[in-house]
Design an enzyme around this catalytic site. Structure first.
Site, PDB file in Angstrom:
ATOM      1  N   ARG A 164       0.877  -1.030  -0.078  1.00  0.00           N
ATOM      2  CA  ARG A 164       0.157   0.048  -0.261  1.00  0.00           C
ATOM      3  C   ARG A 164       0.867   1.266  -0.188  1.00  0.00           C
ATOM      4  O   ARG A 164       2.201   1.063   0.537  1.00  0.00           O
ATOM      5  CB  ARG A 164      -1.024  -0.196   1.425  1.00  0.00           C
ATOM      6  CG  ARG A 164      -2.327  -0.482   1.509  1.00  0.00           C
ATOM      7  CD  ARG A 164      -3.429   0.101   0.373  1.00  0.00           C
ATOM      8  NE  ARG A 164      -3.779   1.508   0.393  1.00  0.00           N
ATOM      9  CZ  ARG A 164      -4.758   1.859   1.018  1.00  0.00           C
ATOM     10  NH1 ARG A 164      -5.200   0.798   1.833  1.00  0.00           N
ATOM     11  NH2 ARG A 164      -4.975   3.142   1.502  1.00  0.00           N
ATOM     12  N   GLY A 222       0.125   7.148   9.708  1.00  0.00           N
ATOM     13  CA  GLY A 222       1.161   5.953   9.991  1.00  0.00           C
ATOM     14  C   GLY A 222       2.504   6.010  10.358  1.00  0.00           C
ATOM     15  O   GLY A 222       2.965   6.221   9.881  1.00  0.00           O
ATOM     16  N   TYR A 253      -3.673 -10.616  -2.718  1.00  0.00           N
ATOM     17  CA  TYR A 253      -3.857  -9.489  -1.530  1.00  0.00           C
ATOM     18  C   TYR A 253      -4.690 -10.453  -0.439  1.00  0.00           C
ATOM     19  O   TYR A 253      -4.258 -11.083   0.354  1.00  0.00           O
ATOM     20  CB  TYR A 253      -4.259  -7.940  -1.555  1.00  0.00           C
ATOM     21  CG  TYR A 253      -4.352  -7.576  -0.674  1.00  0.00           C
ATOM     22  CD1 TYR A 253      -2.464  -7.553   0.466  1.00  0.00           C
ATOM     23  CD2 TYR A 253      -5.156  -6.960   0.414  1.00  0.00           C
ATOM     24  CE1 TYR A 253      -2.968  -6.646   1.237  1.00  0.00           C
ATOM     25  CE2 TYR A 253      -5.569  -6.231   1.366  1.00  0.00           C
ATOM     26  CZ  TYR A 253      -3.708  -6.662   1.805  1.00  0.00           C
ATOM     27  OH  TYR A 253      -3.898  -5.459   3.162  1.00  0.00           O
ATOM     28  N   ASP A 255       7.165  -6.045   3.485  1.00  0.00           N
ATOM     29  CA  ASP A 255       6.948  -7.136   4.257  1.00  0.00           C
ATOM     30  C   ASP A 255       5.946  -8.023   3.025  1.00  0.00           C
ATOM     31  O   ASP A 255       6.641  -8.465   2.035  1.00  0.00           O
ATOM     32  CB  ASP A 255       5.234  -5.836   4.281  1.00  0.00           C
ATOM     33  CG  ASP A 255       4.573  -6.919   5.657  1.00  0.00           C
ATOM     34  OD1 ASP A 255       5.768  -7.695   7.045  1.00  0.00           O
ATOM     35  OD2 ASP A 255       3.724  -6.352   6.257  1.00  0.00           O
ATOM     36  N   LYS A 301      -4.661 -11.585  16.878  1.00  0.00           N
ATOM     37  CA  LYS A 301      -4.734 -10.348  18.183  1.00  0.00           C
ATOM     38  C   LYS A 301      -4.883 -11.335  19.544  1.00  0.00           C
ATOM     39  O   LYS A 301      -5.096 -10.579  20.370  1.00  0.00           O
ATOM     40  CB  LYS A 301      -5.444  -9.322  18.073  1.00  0.00           C
ATOM     41  CG  LYS A 301      -4.930  -8.440  16.440  1.00  0.00           C
ATOM     42  CD  LYS A 301      -3.204  -8.560  16.799  1.00  0.00           C
ATOM     43  CE  LYS A 301      -3.229  -7.140  15.167  1.00  0.00           C
ATOM     44  NZ  LYS A 301      -1.977  -6.707  15.343  1.00  0.00           N
ATOM     45  N   LEU A 350       2.737  -2.305  18.067  1.00  0.00           N
ATOM     46  CA  LEU A 350       3.161  -0.953  17.993  1.00  0.00           C
ATOM     47  C   LEU A 350       2.005  -0.301  19.343  1.00  0.00           C
ATOM     48  O   LEU A 350       2.018   0.634  19.716  1.00  0.00           O
ATOM     49  CB  LEU A 350       3.077   0.055  16.757  1.00  0.00           C
ATOM     50  CG  LEU A 350       3.760  -0.827  15.424  1.00  0.00           C
ATOM     51  CD1 LEU A 350       3.856   0.920  14.350  1.00  0.00           C
ATOM     52  CD2 LEU A 350       5.535  -0.566  16.554  1.00  0.00           C
ATOM     53  N   LYS A 352       3.973   0.306  21.880  1.00  0.00           N
ATOM     54  CA  LYS A 352       4.398   0.792  22.227  1.00  0.00           C
ATOM     55  C   LYS A 352       4.089   2.114  22.595  1.00  0.00           C
ATOM     56  O   LYS A 352       4.584   3.175  23.089  1.00  0.00           O
ATOM     57  CB  LYS A 352       6.159   0.737  21.328  1.00  0.00           C
ATOM     58  CG  LYS A 352       6.359  -0.091  21.534  1.00  0.00           C
ATOM     59  CD  LYS A 352       7.448  -0.360  20.304  1.00  0.00           C
ATOM     60  CE  LYS A 352       8.374  -1.442  20.718  1.00  0.00           C
ATOM     61  NZ  LYS A 352       9.642  -1.335  19.253  1.00  0.00           N
ATOM     62  N   ASP A 379      46.401 -27.106   3.195  1.00  0.00           N
ATOM     63  CA  ASP A 379      45.417 -28.136   4.640  1.00  0.00           C
ATOM     64  C   ASP A 379      44.322 -29.005   3.226  1.00  0.00           C
ATOM     65  O   ASP A 379      45.132 -29.420   1.803  1.00  0.00           O
ATOM     66  CB  ASP A 379      44.188 -27.491   4.492  1.00  0.00           C
ATOM     67  CG  ASP A 379      43.612 -27.880   5.014  1.00  0.00           C
ATOM     68  OD1 ASP A 379      43.675 -28.904   5.475  1.00  0.00           O
ATOM     69  OD2 ASP A 379      41.673 -27.937   4.686  1.00  0.00           O
ATOM     70  N   TYR A 380      44.128 -30.376   4.151  1.00  0.00           N
ATOM     71  CA  TYR A 380      43.759 -31.422   2.765  1.00  0.00           C
ATOM     72  C   TYR A 380      42.403 -31.596   3.046  1.00  0.00           C
ATOM     73  O   TYR A 380      41.874 -30.919   1.267  1.00  0.00           O
ATOM     74  CB  TYR A 380      44.300 -32.642   3.784  1.00  0.00           C
ATOM     75  CG  TYR A 380      44.040 -33.769   3.484  1.00  0.00           C
ATOM     76  CD1 TYR A 380      44.434 -34.642   1.542  1.00  0.00           C
ATOM     77  CD2 TYR A 380      43.090 -34.505   3.437  1.00  0.00           C
ATOM     78  CE1 TYR A 380      44.180 -35.484   1.360  1.00  0.00           C
ATOM     79  CE2 TYR A 380      42.323 -36.017   2.341  1.00  0.00           C
ATOM     80  CZ  TYR A 380      43.360 -36.100   1.189  1.00  0.00           C
ATOM     81  OH  TYR A 380      42.811 -37.024   0.626  1.00  0.00           O
TER      82      TYR A 380
END
Ligand code: GDG
Length: 726
Positions: free
Chosen positions: A11, A30, A86, A140, A277, A375, A378, A497-498
């Protein structure tokens, strides 16, 4: 041409409505749009995405022009595309599987067909704006195929990808019929970002199971390119939420909310309508609380906002009905004349009203079954200007990894959620403040702006790392340059190295014997009197003797514990002890008994636990357990423990290929030195030699060596060429 950054997401950060035949645009507020505003609004930078409405073809030009004024570039999608790419693949395949709700998934072939074609449509729009030095940042799960599609068109371009939802464990991800294609699509990026380290781990595990890419720590090497996978926990625009608390309109809302709540303690929940949720389980916890603690009746209010989302889809409609019903039951059962237990709103609100709710709520209850970050938790913290308030947070939300001072709960444990609410109600103000001030410090510091900066800085760093490593491939010119130095020199030392360098790896260590071609190469190299060829291996001296004793070679066995100069006897390093071996071996044997396919190799001064033939994943798990188990013992005995390629080796600290190589060179000053090796024990040689010596790592370009070659076949080719130089 100035380089630019292109943001791509499903979007665009804009809302378009058609009013009286005219399209009206309003930019989105947002958190992501704000954070990325500092990127896409600058200079020639742009944001590519779907404008969110169906625009008839004859009006697309008009909308494109309006969007261009905001640096936005549209990808127009048809109703079918929206429906199948979507709603279909993104939301009925990826969303449920990535949120561990696999029973909600529908693996429809047409969904996949449209997912591919719409990702290709996005690619076409992106590449029509793309120049060589540009940076693309894809966002996203709707666009997992896009990074590779862009890379195949423009191989040098810088691509970052960030996934906002969880990345599930491999056992979940593997259920998707198109899992390999999804992983290869993501591999097109240079930097893959997730919210948490768990997501990173899960992605790396899926990548190592589903592709031939080499995974080492958080770096994937795929088609000679390094892809870095990192956690970038997303933050919010904390300053905006702080400032909102001073807004007069918010203050007005706060007053009227307080009036409505009649002095009850307010528990707030805000979610989009989604089965991930945990809305129903949360209501059940609240119901249990009212049942088992009737003393809280008329003392509490649950203020529940559910933002409408995808409610044309049957599963979402059903969830909505269940929520309506449960809220109805709780209210019918517990309400009193003056009090309503649940204030439920199925709608969205302006951000000023949200801010007022965050300010008013005594408790914020965030209990998703799974959430990439979350969010809301927060935003609640950022809005608690007076440092009070309690956040109850699900351990299944990415945010719980940072916000440790919240009350962390398992959302499936209804009793635990209920007890957390009781604890929150009764938490003394001083404790609330102690916790909240720590939480606020985190949310303020790790805000959306720092998140954008960290991601962009890391992307640049990854690109620089790729470029610096790219120059290390021993391409034709490098080989030619080494060839010239070789020809000029009369006294040359060649350290080889081997396993992994001269031969490929074999599950059975005794089967990796030298073949005819290798003998011929070594014979030809040693035939030149100017060459001193030394095999430097971790193998037992008896094995090297059996394979190479008849050749004119120097041999270093067991990483230096044993040495044999051409024509002389084997000698071991003086003063080495093997007394420690029995104690370590007993522990290793106990792990071998629990790890089919593993075994312990016993050498004179070292022990090696091998797990190449153990089940993928189990071997690594046990190896980690062994490392933890033996850490202290190893230190006590003055040993070193070296995790290598599907092995862990224990040996005396003095034993080291680098020291052995330097000892071999003691008092000699040859005019040409070259060393080749693939293992990390060979890194000691690369570090011990001088910068002007030629050091070549085999199989990886993450090394202290100057150059690298891809595999033992390339090494053989290269040695053959050297040996043919007269
Ligand atoms: C995905 C991942 C990850 C909510 N109601 C209203 C409103 N909101 C805003 C909130 C918040 C946002 O919506 C919701 O963000 P979340 O993080 O909680 O969830 P998702 O939308 O599922 O987002 C998630 C996120 O991506 C970011 O990477 O954290 O895990 O699922 O900002 O404030 N805003 C307004 N009115 C509302 O009624 N204005």
């Amino acid at each position: 041409m100035v380089n630019k950054t292109i943001i791509v997401s499903n979007r665009l950060p804009v809302k378009i409505v058609e009013e009286n035949g005219e399209y009206i645009l309003s930019p989105s507020e947002g958190g992501l749009a704000t954070g990325l505003g500092s990127v896409y609004k600058k200079g020639h930078n742009i944001w590519v995405g779907w404008p969110g409405i169906e625009v008839p073809e004859h009006r697309q030009q008009e909308v494109t022009e309006k969007l261009a004024a905001l640096n936005l570039i549209p990808v127009f999608l048809t109703p079918d595309e929206i429906n199948l790419y979507y709603e279909g693949f993104s939301n009925e395949v990826l969303w449920p599987v990535f949120h561990y709700m696999v029973t909600y998934a529908h693996f429809e072939q047409t969904y996949w067909d449209f997912y591919q074609s719409v990702n290709a449509k996005f690619k076409n729009v992106v590449i029509s704006h793309l120049n060589k030095g540009d940076t693309v940042w894809v966002h996203d799960y709707q666009l997992l195929l896009l990074p590779e599609l862009i890379r195949s068109f423009q191989p040098q371009v810088t691509i970052g990808f960030f996934q906002h939802i969880p990345f599930p464990s491999y056992e979940m991800f593997r259920l998707i019929p198109w899992r390999e294609e999804l992983i290869s699509g993501m591999f097109g990026a240079d930097l893959l970002g997730f919210h948490t380290f768990d997501d990173v781990r899960h992605f790396l595990s899926a990548a190592s199971h589903l592709s031939t890419a080499k995974v080492s720590n958080n770096v994937i090497t795929y088609k000679d390119r390094q892809i870095v996978v990192e956690a970038f926990p997303m933050g919010i625009d904390a300053a905006k939420f702080e400032n909102l608390t001073h807004d007069p309109l918010v203050a007005e809302h706060v007053l009227s909310l307080k009036e409505t709540m009649h002095g009850c303690k307010v528990i707030l929940t805000i979610d989009r309508l989604d089965y991930s949720k945990g809305i129903l389980q949360r209501l059940q916890a609240y119901e249990l609380l009212l049942e088992s603690h009737p003393e809280y009746i008329e003392q509490l209010s649950l203020y529940m906002i559910v933002v409408p989302s995808r409610d044309t889809v049957a599963q979402y409609k059903e969830l909505k009905d269940q929520i309506d019903q449960l809220v109805g039951n709780i209210n019918a059962h517990f309400r009193t004349l003056n009090w309503l237990p649940v204030h439920y709103f199925y709608r969205s609100f302006p951000v000023e009203f949200l801010s007022a709710l965050y300010s008013t709520a005594d408790i914020c209850l965030v209990t998703p079954m799974r959430d990439g970050m979350n969010l809301v938790s927060k935003e609640y913290i950022a809005s608690r200007a007076d440092q009070t308030g309690v956040l109850i947070l699900s351990e299944m939300a990415g945010a719980s990894k940072e916000l440790n001072d919240a009350l962390i709960v398992n959302p499936n444990n209804i009793g635990e959620v209920m007890r957390a609410i009781v604890e929150a109600i009764n938490m003394p103000v001083q404790e609330q403040k102690t916790r909240m001030s720590v939480l606020r410090g985190i949310v303020r510091k790790f805000d959306i702006h720092l998140w954008v900066k960290n991601f962009m800085d890391k992307l640049e760093e990854v690109k620089n790392m790729q470029e610096s490593l790219l120059t290390k491939y021993a391409a034709a010119e490098v080989k030619e340059q080494i060839g010239i130095a070789y020809r000029k020199a009369a006294d040359r030392y060649i350290f080889l190295d081997y396993d992994g360098t001269l031969v490929g790896f074999n599950g059975d260590i005794d089967k990796a014997a030298p073949d005819e071609e290798l003998y011929q190469i070594l014979q030809q190299l040693t035939a030149d009197p100017g060459n001193q060829v030394v095999i430097v291996s971790g193998r037992r001296h008896q094995t090297l003797e059996a394979w190479f004793g008849h050749l004119k070679l120097g041999l270093i066995a067991e990483h230096g514990a044993w040495q044999k100069h051409d024509g002389q006897e084997w000698k071991s390093l003086p003063l080495l002890t093997d007394k420690w071996k029995q104690e370590i071996k007993t522990v290793l044997d106990s792990y071998t008994d629990r790890t089919p396919g593993s075994f312990t190799e016993d050498k004179s001064y070292s022990l090696v636990w091998h797990y190449r033939k153990a089940e993928e994943g189990l071997g690594e798990l046990r190896a980690n357990e062994i490392v933890n188990h033996l850490e202290a013992t190893v230190a006590d005995h003055g040993l070193q423990m070296m995790p290598g390629n599907k092995v862990i080796e224990f040996k005396n600290i003095e034993v080291n290929k680098g020291k052995a190589t330097l000892a071999w060179l003691h008092d000699h000053h040859p005019d040409f030195i070259i060393a080749l090796g693939d293992d990390h024990t060979d890194e000691d040689i690369f570090k011990a030699l001088k910068p002007e010596d030629y050091t070549i790592k085999v199989g990886s370009n993450l090394s202290a060596a100057r150059y690298y070659l891809r595999n033992f076949m390339e090494v053989r080719e290269f040695l053959k060429t050297l040996s043919e130089i007269a």
